[in-house]
Design an enzyme around this catalytic site. Structure first.
Site, short mmCIF file in Angstrom:
data_model
loop_
_atom_site.label_atom_id
_atom_site.label_comp_id
_atom_site.label_asym_id
_atom_site.label_seq_id
_atom_site.Cartn_x
_atom_site.Cartn_y
_atom_site.Cartn_z
N ASP A 163 0.86 -1.19 0.00
CA ASP A 163 0.00 0.00 0.00
C ASP A 163 0.90 1.24 0.00
OD1 ASP A 163 -3.20 0.59 1.27
OD2 ASP A 163 -1.76 2.20 0.94
N ASN A 207 -12.83 -3.84 3.09
CA ASN A 207 -13.91 -2.90 3.30
C ASN A 207 -14.99 -3.11 2.25
OD1 ASN A 207 -12.81 -1.35 5.54
ND2 ASN A 207 -11.31 -0.59 4.07
N GLN A 258 -14.83 1.51 1.43
CA GLN A 258 -13.99 0.95 0.37
C GLN A 258 -13.63 2.05 -0.60
OE1 GLN A 258 -15.68 -2.34 -1.88
NE2 GLN A 258 -13.96 -2.31 -3.31
N HIS A 287 -10.20 -5.55 -2.83
CA HIS A 287 -8.84 -5.80 -2.34
C HIS A 287 -8.89 -6.17 -0.87
CE1 HIS A 287 -9.76 -1.50 -1.99
NE2 HIS A 287 -8.95 -1.44 -0.95
N HIS A 298 -6.80 -6.36 2.75
CA HIS A 298 -5.69 -5.73 3.48
C HIS A 298 -5.02 -6.74 4.39
CE1 HIS A 298 -7.04 -1.53 2.58
NE2 HIS A 298 -8.23 -2.10 2.53
#
Ligand SMILES: [Zn+2]
Length: 119
Positions: free
Chosen positions: A29, A85, A90, A96, A98
């Site tokens: 990230d 999320n 999101q 995606h 995390h």
């Protein structure tokens, strides 16, 4: 409509890639919540978990499980939080997951430094 994660998958946008197979990629990230914040992203565009193919979700979970002890060991972390999320939380509308090592600790190192420890 352009999608940053589709651009990363097709190579038109850069990313620090730590994992790749036929179905997914794992990238650092760029705005980490904690050191070692990694995103697992399906190569195919699914807006969110409701759209996501069940087999792809199972695969992402499998890879999250496989990578967790490796990341913890390489970064010397005691815990891992795995999440995604849905809805307004999101930010990027391409599913995606995390991976968040020691989620309660603020980032201390540069993303580049962490990346070099992981690859
Ligand atoms: Zn996309």
């Amino acid at each position: 409509m352009s999608c940053i994660f589709c651009e990363i998958v097709n190579g038109s946008s850069p990313a620090r890639k730590i994992y790749e197979d036929d179905l997914i990629i794992g990238i650092m990230d760029t705005d980490p919540f904690c050191d070692g914040h990694i995103l697992l992203i399906p190569k195919e565009h699914y807006e969110d978990v409701m759209e996501l193919d069940e087999q792809v979700l199972a695969h992402i979970n499998k890879i999250a499980k496989k990578l967790t002890p490796i990341i913890m060991q390489k970064l010397n972390k005691e815990s891992m939080t795995v999440s995604y999320n849905f809805g307004v939380k999101q930010k990027v509308k391409h599913f995606h997951m995390h991976l968040l090592p020691n989620i309660d600790d603020d980032p201390k190192e540069t993303v580049e430094n962490i990346y070099n420890k992981l690859i």
